[in-house]
Design an enzyme around this catalytic site. Structure first.
Site, PDB file in Angstrom:
ATOM      1  N   ASN A   1       0.838  -1.189   0.000  1.00 13.30           N
ATOM      2  CA  ASN A   1       0.000   0.000   0.000  1.00 13.30           C
ATOM      3  C   ASN A   1       0.881   1.250   0.000  1.00 13.30           C
ATOM      4  OD1 ASN A   1      -1.598   2.254   1.266  1.00 13.30           O
ATOM      5  ND2 ASN A   1      -3.194   0.680   1.240  1.00 13.30           N
TER       6      ASN A   1
ATOM      7  N   GLU B   1      -2.443  -4.915  -3.445  1.00  8.69           N
ATOM      8  CA  GLU B   1      -2.647  -5.742  -4.639  1.00  8.69           C
ATOM      9  C   GLU B   1      -2.377  -4.948  -5.924  1.00  8.69           C
ATOM     10  OE1 GLU B   1      -4.596  -5.182  -2.112  1.00  8.69           O
ATOM     11  OE2 GLU B   1      -5.843  -6.895  -1.579  1.00  8.69           O
TER      12      GLU B   1
ATOM     13  N   CYS C   1     -10.079  -5.007  -0.829  1.00  7.09           N
ATOM     14  CA  CYS C   1     -11.170  -4.028  -0.969  1.00  7.09           C
ATOM     15  C   CYS C   1     -11.855  -4.226  -2.325  1.00  7.09           C
ATOM     16  CB  CYS C   1     -10.614  -2.608  -0.871  1.00  7.09           C
ATOM     17  SG  CYS C   1      -9.801  -2.052  -2.391  1.00  7.09           S
TER      18      CYS C   1
END
Lengths: 142, 142
Positions: free
Chosen positions: B42, B55, B82
Site C-alpha cells: 500500500n 494488490e 477491498c
C-alpha cells in the site's frame, strides 16, 4: 459543473491519450456539490501501468483526499468501466457513473447497479468512433 | 514458489510499508507456473495515492504484461481485498486469492467466490497484529 461539462472533460482526456499513442479512455470525477475532483486518462501505454485506467487515473490525480470528498460523487468515463474501475468507484462511494458508451466494451455496469450506483449511458457516437479507430489501428494494444 | 513462500513476501511488503510510515498491507502476485510476477505494498501515505493498494501495487510493479501472464495467477495479500483490488484481480484473471486475515477488514471475498475465484484465508495472527497496531497508532490514516 453539469453532466455535459464534466463529460466533455472525460472526452478531452480520451483524445489526449489518443494523441499520446495511448488507449483513448478518459474520465473526470466530480464531487457531490459539482466540483471537479480529478481528471485523467488511461496510461497503460504511457506509463506501462496496468492499474492506471481512465477512472483510476482520475482518482490518482485527485491525490489523497478524505473519504468524505468522494462520497456521493459522479464518475464520468468515456467507456463502460472494467471490473477494477467498477470496484474503485464502489470503494470510494461514487454514487453515479456516467459512461460514454458500452458497445466496444461492456464492464461492470450490472454490478454497479446491484450495489446501488446509478449508471447513465450517454451513447456517445464520438466515444465509440474513437475506440473503434484505436482498436482498428492498434489491435495488439487493445 | 509455494503458498508459504509467496505469502511470506506479502508479509515482508506489509512490514516494509509499516516501516515507511504507511498502511501495512502487502501483496505478491504469482503466475500459474509459480513464478513471482510482482510484489508491492500500500502506498497511500508514501505516494499520496488512492489507487496504490497492496494488490494494485503488486500489479503496477509487474509492469505491462500480456493478459496471458496474469491468467490463472494467485494474488497473495495480507488483508482481505477491498472492492477495487477485488475488481483488479477479476480484471486480470487471477484465479486464487490468498489472504492473511479478514478480521480487521472484510472486503470483496464473497464477490470473488461468486465470480469463480478461490479464496484462501491464512488466518495470520501476525497480519492481524500488524494491522491492529497500525490502526491504534494512526486511526486517522486508516
Amino acid at each position: 459543473m453539469n453532466d455535459q461539462e464534466a463529460f466533455a472533460i472525460a472526452v478531452e482526456e480520451a483524445k489526449l491519450s489518443y494523441s499520446e499513442g495511448g488507449v483513448p479512455i478518459g474520465a473526470a470525477l466530480v464531487s457531490k456539490d459539482g466540483k471537479l475532483i480529478g481528471r485523467g486518462h488511461n496510461m497503460r501505454v504511457q506509463l506501462g501501468s496496468p492499474i492506471h485506467h481512465g477512472e483510476t487515473s482520475a482518482l490518482y490525480n485527485s491525490g489523497r483526499l478524505p473519504a468524505s470528498a468522494y462520497a456521493g460523487s459522479t464518475m464520468y468515463t468515456t467507456l463502460s468501466p472494467c471490473d477494477m474501475c467498477t470496484g474503485a468507484c464502489l470503494l470510494y462511494g461514487v454514487s453515479r457513473v456516467v459512461i460514454g458508451e458500452n458497445n466496444t466494451y461492456l464492464g461492470g455496469e450490472a454490478y454497479l447497479k446491484q450495489r446501488g450506483v446509478e449508471v447513465v449511458n450517454m451513447k456517445s457516437q464520438e466515444c465509440q468512433d474513437l475506440m473503434e479507430k484505436f482498436i482498428k489501428e492498434k489491435p495488439e494494444t487493445w
